[in-house]
Scaffold this motif. Structure first.
Motif, PDB file in Angstrom:
ATOM      1  N   LYS A   1       0.819  -1.217   0.000  1.00  0.00           N
ATOM      2  CA  LYS A   1       0.000   0.000   0.000  1.00  0.00           C
ATOM      3  C   LYS A   1       0.850   1.264   0.000  1.00  0.00           C
ATOM      4  O   LYS A   1       0.427   2.305  -0.489  1.00  0.00           O
ATOM      5  CB  LYS A   1      -0.943   0.004   1.206  1.00  0.00           C
ATOM      6  N   ASN A   2       2.062   1.163   0.540  1.00  0.00           N
ATOM      7  CA  ASN A   2       2.982   2.306   0.577  1.00  0.00           C
ATOM      8  C   ASN A   2       3.895   2.351  -0.650  1.00  0.00           C
ATOM      9  O   ASN A   2       4.826   3.150  -0.692  1.00  0.00           O
ATOM     10  CB  ASN A   2       3.817   2.276   1.856  1.00  0.00           C
ATOM     11  N   GLY A   3       3.654   1.480  -1.617  1.00  0.00           N
ATOM     12  CA  GLY A   3       4.425   1.492  -2.849  1.00  0.00           C
ATOM     13  C   GLY A   3       5.796   0.846  -2.739  1.00  0.00           C
ATOM     14  O   GLY A   3       6.597   0.935  -3.660  1.00  0.00           O
ATOM     15  N   GLN A   4       6.049   0.151  -1.653  1.00  0.00           N
ATOM     16  CA  GLN A   4       7.337  -0.523  -1.456  1.00  0.00           C
ATOM     17  C   GLN A   4       7.201  -1.966  -1.943  1.00  0.00           C
ATOM     18  O   GLN A   4       7.197  -2.921  -1.162  1.00  0.00           O
ATOM     19  CB  GLN A   4       7.742  -0.454   0.015  1.00  0.00           C
ATOM     20  N   TYR A   5       7.128  -2.109  -3.249  1.00  0.00           N
ATOM     21  CA  TYR A   5       6.774  -3.384  -3.853  1.00  0.00           C
ATOM     22  C   TYR A   5       7.805  -4.484  -3.642  1.00  0.00           C
ATOM     23  O   TYR A   5       7.441  -5.632  -3.398  1.00  0.00           O
ATOM     24  CB  TYR A   5       6.486  -3.209  -5.339  1.00  0.00           C
TER      25      TYR A   5
ATOM     26  N   GLY B   1      -0.335 -12.181  -6.591  1.00  0.00           N
ATOM     27  CA  GLY B   1      -0.868 -11.830  -7.909  1.00  0.00           C
ATOM     28  C   GLY B   1      -1.209 -10.360  -8.013  1.00  0.00           C
ATOM     29  O   GLY B   1      -0.874  -9.694  -9.000  1.00  0.00           O
ATOM     30  N   GLU B   2      -1.868  -9.830  -6.987  1.00  0.00           N
ATOM     31  CA  GLU B   2      -2.205  -8.405  -6.982  1.00  0.00           C
ATOM     32  C   GLU B   2      -0.941  -7.534  -6.992  1.00  0.00           C
ATOM     33  O   GLU B   2      -0.880  -6.518  -7.679  1.00  0.00           O
ATOM     34  CB  GLU B   2      -3.064  -8.070  -5.771  1.00  0.00           C
ATOM     35  N   LEU B   3       0.053  -7.938  -6.212  1.00  0.00           N
ATOM     36  CA  LEU B   3       1.312  -7.202  -6.178  1.00  0.00           C
ATOM     37  C   LEU B   3       1.981  -7.218  -7.543  1.00  0.00           C
ATOM     38  O   LEU B   3       2.435  -6.181  -8.041  1.00  0.00           O
ATOM     39  CB  LEU B   3       2.246  -7.797  -5.126  1.00  0.00           C
ATOM     40  N   TYR B   4       2.038  -8.385  -8.171  1.00  0.00           N
ATOM     41  CA  TYR B   4       2.682  -8.492  -9.476  1.00  0.00           C
ATOM     42  C   TYR B   4       1.919  -7.714 -10.551  1.00  0.00           C
ATOM     43  O   TYR B   4       2.517  -7.213 -11.496  1.00  0.00           O
ATOM     44  CB  TYR B   4       2.878  -9.952  -9.864  1.00  0.00           C
ATOM     45  N   ILE B   5       0.613  -7.583 -10.414  1.00  0.00           N
ATOM     46  CA  ILE B   5      -0.148  -6.714 -11.319  1.00  0.00           C
ATOM     47  C   ILE B   5       0.345  -5.279 -11.155  1.00  0.00           C
ATOM     48  O   ILE B   5       0.618  -4.593 -12.144  1.00  0.00           O
ATOM     49  CB  ILE B   5      -1.665  -6.810 -11.052  1.00  0.00           C
ATOM     50  N   ALA B   6       0.468  -4.835  -9.912  1.00  0.00           N
ATOM     51  CA  ALA B   6       0.933  -3.461  -9.651  1.00  0.00           C
ATOM     52  C   ALA B   6       2.356  -3.246 -10.181  1.00  0.00           C
ATOM     53  O   ALA B   6       2.708  -2.139 -10.583  1.00  0.00           O
ATOM     54  CB  ALA B   6       0.880  -3.162  -8.153  1.00  0.00           C
TER      55      ALA B   6
END
Length: 152
Positions: A36-40, A73-78
């Motif tokens: 959520k903080n963009g620290q993927y 999966g959601e993270l990898y989409i982002a």
């Protein structure tokens, strides 16, 4: 004929199981915050740790493991890493379709449909969304529908 006693690990978990699940949940929650903080990259590390704990101590075909696969999966989409997103989401969909709340399965199918849309394969996205007749609207705030069906 003697049968093995049934052990429900959710009701009466072993210490190892309980500790692994607790550690996995902690890592998953930290991954969510980081994402959520963009620290993927940091989120990916936490999600992978959670997934590996679940695979080692709980198993592949469980709802809790599907949750970690969906989160990845959601993270990898982002991160626009669509091959990895598809891999994890397909597994999450398979597990959640077979055993889990209908709405959770629909969320994983929606995420997989997003992967297909990002690749430009609108037909595959449509098929994924309609594959079971129950789907989750990606724009509930806009359409104001009761999200297609009752959450279960």
């Amino acid at each position: 004929m003697q049968t093995e006693p049934y052990l429900n690990t959710h009701v009466n978990p072993s210490l190892t199981y309980a500790m692994a699940l607790s550690e996995a949940v902690r890592n998953n929650n930290e991954g969510l915050t980081l994402s959520k903080n963009g620290q993927y990259e940091a989120a990916e590390e936490k999600y992978l740790t959670a997934l590996n704990l679940k695979l080692r101590y709980i198993g592949e075909n469980t709802i809790t493991t599907a949750l970690s696969r969906n989160a990845l999966g959601e993270l990898y989409i982002a991160m626009n890493r669509l091959d990895e997103a598809e891999k994890h989401l397909k597994l999450a969909v398979e597990i959640r379709n077979a055993d889990g709340p209908t709405f959770d399965a629909a969320c994983s199918r929606e995420n997989l449909a997003i992967v297909y849309e990002m690749r430009g394969d609108l037909l595959a996205a449509k098929k994924m969304r309609k594959s079971t007749g129950k789907f989750a609207c990606g724009n509930c705030d806009v359409c104001m529908a009761p999200c297609c069906f009752e959450k279960s």
